[in-house]
Design an enzyme around this catalytic site. Structure first.
Site, mmCIF file in Angstrom:
data_model
loop_
_atom_site.group_PDB
_atom_site.id
_atom_site.type_symbol
_atom_site.label_atom_id
_atom_site.label_comp_id
_atom_site.label_asym_id
_atom_site.label_seq_id
_atom_site.Cartn_x
_atom_site.Cartn_y
_atom_site.Cartn_z
ATOM 1 N N TYR F 90 0.826 -1.206 0.000
ATOM 2 C CA TYR F 90 0.000 0.000 0.000
ATOM 3 C C TYR F 90 0.860 1.257 0.000
ATOM 4 C CZ TYR F 90 -3.720 3.142 1.543
ATOM 5 O OH TYR F 90 -4.630 4.146 1.637
ATOM 6 N N SER F 185 1.724 -7.513 1.901
ATOM 7 C CA SER F 185 0.663 -6.647 2.415
ATOM 8 C C SER F 185 -0.417 -6.464 1.345
ATOM 9 C CB SER F 185 1.273 -5.320 2.877
ATOM 10 O OG SER F 185 0.343 -4.608 3.651
ATOM 11 N N GLN F 186 -0.613 -5.252 0.822
ATOM 12 C CA GLN F 186 -1.597 -5.076 -0.245
ATOM 13 C C GLN F 186 -1.285 -6.027 -1.403
ATOM 14 O OE1 GLN F 186 -3.200 -1.067 -1.955
ATOM 15 N NE2 GLN F 186 -1.457 -1.615 -3.237
ATOM 16 N N ASP F 271 2.125 -8.437 14.099
ATOM 17 C CA ASP F 271 1.760 -7.524 13.021
ATOM 18 C C ASP F 271 0.553 -6.689 13.470
ATOM 19 O OD1 ASP F 271 0.980 -6.292 10.656
ATOM 20 O OD2 ASP F 271 1.403 -8.059 9.439
ATOM 21 N N HIS F 300 4.838 -5.973 10.970
ATOM 22 C CA HIS F 300 4.373 -6.081 9.591
ATOM 23 C C HIS F 300 5.508 -6.304 8.581
ATOM 24 C CE1 HIS F 300 1.412 -5.818 6.499
ATOM 25 N NE2 HIS F 300 1.823 -4.677 6.010
#
Lengths: 321, 321, 321, 321, 321, 321
Positions: F90, F185-186, F271, F300
């Site tokens: 992101y 992540s994204q 996370d 994360h």
């Protein structure tokens, strides 16, 4: 922002065993039984506003001490009006006279009570708390005299609040059967206390109320004034049971069963200042008819302007528009 | 940690024009001219310590109000002793009787004054401030009554401090010609005020003093109690000149020229609570002989245990060991 | 809180050399020269208020795109009214219709403009920004299209603002010679731009204005939206001159000399979002008569309710009450 | 401040399954079986104090390496004295000789052990850790050699602690049957380890002990040195079982069943550095008679001066005053 | 983000008087005069990569102690290659062999040196620092042995760096006349030191260099490892001149005049870890031809991938592509 | 760092009841059924690298709009290559062409997709999102069009991702049976969505995936972009069910059962951005063969370079090396 207290489902199920002092009723009867009138005086204020007329109010509060406030009436209003009595959030004073215009703009009488001694950061105050300042008070009001119910600051503040509700009922422009108490945070806690201690109130609208379920609040609240109690007990080790006993006399969740007027609560699920579980403790125990608007993703700001409209609609329905 | 105020070279050159109220001397003369004795009482305390004997002290302070403290004497000491009178940092109360053992362990009488109304977070207090609590006070003490020199909290606290120094001089175990005032932060500011207002003091040892050069301190201090004044003026807009006038009556840098006793200062260059420039303002204006120990890489903790040894050596030199 | 920018004395002396694009006038003439009418429509809204009547407004803004707002009129008002046109702070949308009641309560027409695309955190918005979203935009609006004056978001927003001022002048209840523009922060910057670009405005009241003196603001502002530009340039290294060129077309300090209407500024000395020096840069260059209220101990909140009264008094004096 | 670990009721019920290495006893027997004497030397120090005499101490610690400390004796004491052996909190060195005066002022011998290699931020140290510094150590001591029980820093530190307790018992002014070990945080963990590994100790007084129940502590502690282990394992992924195996050899909760002396614990319920559940894990497993003082509203500072009095009273009762 | 040090114009003018120790040259001559060869060994590593071949490197560093690293060569490269020797940022170890692929992908030999004892948080390390750990070290490396130039950690690390540059020149695949030293932060400081102390280096590319102008850096840096020195001096009061004397022996700004190779610097104006003024101090004093890329809106990350391309282009120009 | 979500044991047991929209398949079929080819174009880029050849890629994404990316091929590679298609985290854009060299250095084709409209803070982007920007969007992408599945930003982004995977399969240098999707992540969430919606994918490697189990994620995530939804719902009270309905169409945990390719997940237990429970929700529901690497002490950042080697080994095993 995230949940920091119970989930909503857990809050609906949360019913704490709160200790009710045996002499609770006697304590408040003794405190409030005053034959002296509220001695309200109303001095007109030139705010520059044309649609709302405003008076600076003085009421004889606890101990007969002068407590100030504002009264707003809609210009050109006729006949007895429903009246919203508003108590303020922690730290806030009555402010400047033109700061809160919603209720009068909506055709209500609006009486605002200054909180004695308060009035910093958010809005100035004008009312002193003419009592000795004990050693050991954590800056703020939550531990001022907390070692004794007699000397505790909130005994005085709740008494002031009861007397402002009475002043509202006695004002010639106000319909005494339509006096509503409301407030946010500390003002919400005071609304609950007044609803419990002052039978003539027509309704209560407590928002994200403070002063509820102290034993849990002091352990759970991650920010805000409940921390003053934790900070006090961190230093004055061993006073814990004495302090929580004092707090139980002013705990709005302890007082709530005594209320009979209908109530509209608001509670915010991500509220780290007044944790939702503690507000639900008061809601579950509240003695009158009750509804609650839950704001799932809000912190202590709660419903704000959105909730004002909920309140207005609820009052219109209650009183007939 | 980094510099957040002037550099050391700039501090040596910094000489602010501080406004001295015309009636400064009259104000303090009127405040302190009290024929009543200090009425000190001494109640022995069982601390469990064998090397130091301790008394709980009560002195009639401002308005004759009872102010508490501790007196420590080294066990088995004989003859009149030099005495260190210590004033406390902001927020701290006198604490438990066994918390401060250095000076008595070193053979000095040690008199500690409770700060009225204070006593949270760091150490409990036992002395109330029996005065009305005005509206608008920012939690804490720096704006309590700040709209008038007569009502200002620090007028009362400085008076208490002067009277504790006097009590020390009158105690039978103390040599009245060797009474020294000291303290850290607020205690440093009080030491300076007492040195200026109380001629019989033999020396002053102010550490990282608070209450100095308010006009600059309020603009520069990035943390700590000076911020209470900024917070007050942020809300009570337009009271600025009135507030700074009140503060000038208790500003230790304003009072400092009146002192004549020798002094040992300590100042920390990375102090964000009591910015070094404001401490140097008091140092430069101090009326007596003076030395300063500069701690270049310390924040408000200053010289701590290291500086205690500097003070002990300085006193031994001053008084002859 | 402490000073983080120049002192007040330094601000009075601060006169930056701002680069004025050669084609500044042509750019704005080309942008604003639109023969199409503003096509304002007014839809009544039931707010529940009795003292104020409210309409939902739509104006054809930049590119003829629909921009929304609210119009409040005092109930029972007659004759042409002076009108306050308000632009909003960064991030805020027009909100609910009953949120801002001051100006109408004081007898003014009050027109509030939604900021296209904005409306989060403080108040909801209703106006889209129907333009492509370029890659590389730092979340927010300050770098949206910042590589070209033609595509930059603030070109569109300023155009909307000019057209709302025009709509106010054309409303039948409004006296076109008494239309005032105002706003806080971003709203203050827009007020300045409108005063410079829209000759018919009778007065401007910019509060703690944003969008001023970008070259300094981006280096000095410790918090707030100016940081979006710094964040952009931290990643898109080498675009610095191109970006500052675009910003110069909407810089309220660059545009300010073009204004002729009288103005009342407010500036806060501890403002870390819109540093006071950058606001003074606009003040010093402002082309019309001007006054400033300086709030020495406030951060970006500036004068708040206190300053509303200053504005009301200033307008009463300007227009005759 | 709020709870960040289990509630008190949950702590009373919390009994983790800690893995005890099969060769735990052999490991410590091998480590501690040293025929060489502790070779304690005592050099008098001139502290300037009159009520307490102080010596700089050197003891042959782990590997025969010199470990320093202070010995305080009350001036004029006669006959064998009870002795408090104090281990220090993480990061703290032995400090200046006049910093800790309580126990000697109370008539006890007081032996303070420097922690090898430590001595920053809170108090200077004087003892080196003459061992190679492995790659990958997170700054601090908790991962220094953590890949092997043999090389782990805390093997050396615990050995030093055992030998200081032995030195106390051998000092001519000390009654060998009344040697007590104590300490805060890291000092509390060391006290527990010494009580388990050193049979001659008369009592243990661990305060908010560190080094307990590593598997939970590393997952739960929100601040402080346990985070070094988490930080190490975040980078050296896959070493988890090896690291926790090493830690189990020095885990005070693992060692605690081996203790037989009576103990007075203190535990703080809002302790985010040494979470209360991990301290209770050690308490529940402790092999001797035990009591605990719970501080419900304190963070890692625990009972402070208040608890010193609890300890003094407990020792007076244990030893007869 | 905002400026926290001098402006760019002020940095261009900033020329501090740095104290150069009289025996600086002798100190380094004595330290580096070692007849023993660098004894580099190269062990092939299976990284799974097909385009780059990698060896684990060991070089005899300071005291002949083994220091590790990686060597990357482009697969299928022929003939002597230019070589980039990279030193690492503070805290970072050599990491996994496949982490840094840029230079070998671009056709260069790439030699990476592990920093002895380091290797946490960002990347694992494999090289121990087999020296005693003195008491009083602030966790980290900047005060390890800081009381004496002989024992100071950075004496050892700089020696390692000089010897890695020598190893590069001796590797059969490397063109000894095209060996370049580079690194970010600590690696930048080491590059400068090697350029000054190691005549055979062809170029230096220091990025946002650490280890420059300690006297100012320790006062100004708001974050990062310079704070270790401030923290040390805050506790070890009175060691200031001794500590800064030690630091002057490894200060890259002090050493910089001795360099003759061309250099490409990068400096970030919003760098709060290595303040730009301190980097400019080294730049201004650097003895060889020099260029600098200034990143006006970056913090300590500096030019990142953008600057890699600047370096590649600069090397292609320097060496001819 | 500490756990802020469920423990590992609880995560293994966590199986939320996610609401699957009835028309989920129809929605995606309608969205993705496009006969138009992906129209991929490849423009060679001179990166200066010798071991890797790079092309700037353009693909016709959602609505036929141009979406950019990079393609890396190992120099001198022959024959069809396995291809890793990477989606970005992101906020990150495709960056500079030489930033990600691992997969091509390891002999894979590597196709990187720019995320439309993104590209700030971490890496620049080059792809616009040419759609209107609705009022009320919280800065960022998670609420852009969130009131309707049709208009929601992630509908467009997932479509782009599906089409990039298709482009990879059609590239002449790529073996269409060995196309793998991955991302952090994204990028992990997109990998899951593509694996579910795009049958030809050979494997998926989602790392610490975002976009999973929105109802829980929005309540639990203490930092990062899930907070945009909470912030939106805090202001737009009453839109909660509408918003979560939209989110369910792009929820990777809702889509996961539709996947059939083998998958290697990574999940980090500390996370706070993508809470592990929400990643496990997707893992448990994933339709194909699956493995997971759990990083117990990571936030994360997850497995970083360490996990790249896990992925490489897993792919070598899957495809045969």
């Amino acid at each position: 922002m995230a949940l920091s207290d119970l989930t909503l489902a857990e809050c609906w199920a949360y019913r704490p065993d709160l200790v009710v002092p045996e002499d609770l009723d006697a304590f408040w009867e003794r405190t409030l039984r005053v034959d002296a009138p509220v001695e309200a005086t109303y001095e007109p204020v030139d705010t520059g506003l044309t649609q709302i007329r405003t008076w600076s109010v003085t009421v004889a509060g606890y101990g007969g001490e002068q407590v100030h406030g504002w009264l707003h009436l809609p210009t050109n209003a006729t006949g007895p009006l429903p009246c919203v009595v508003e108590y303020l959030g922690y730290g806030r004073g009555r402010g400047l006279p033109h700061e809160k215009l919603f209720w009068a703009s909506a055709g209500f009488a609006h009486l605002i009570m200054d909180s004695r001694g308060q009035g910093w950061s958010a809005a100035p105050g004008d009312t002193a708390d003419p009592h000795r300042y004990p050693a050991g008070t954590v800056p703020g009001f939550l531990t001022r005299g907390v070692t004794s119910p007699e000397d505790f600051y909130y005994r005085r503040l709740i008494t002031d609040a009861v007397r402002f509700a009475q002043a509202a009922r006695e004002h010639p422009a106000v319909d005494p059967d339509r006096v509503v108490v409301t407030g946010i945070s500390q003002g919400g806690g005071l609304s609950l206390a007044v609803a419990a201690l002052s039978p003539g109130v027509a309704a209560a609208m407590p928002d994200v109320p403070f002063l509820c379920d102290f034993p849990r609040a002091v352990q759970v609240a991650g920010q805000g004034p409940y921390g003053e109690v934790a900070e006090y007990l961190a230093l004055y080790r061993g006073q814990s049971s004495q302090v929580f006993r004092t707090l139980s006399y002013v705990d709005a969740a302890v007082l709530a069963p005594g209320a009979t007027a209908p109530a509209l609560f608001s509670i915010a699920m991500m509220d780290a200042t007044c944790p939702p579980s503690t507000c639900f403790a008061a809601y579950h125990r509240y003695g009158g008819d009750k509804e609650v608007r839950v704001y799932e993703f809000n912190d202590h700001e709660g419903g704000e302007a959105h909730h004002q409209l909920e309140q207005l609609a609820w009052l219109h329905k209650l009183f007939g528009r």
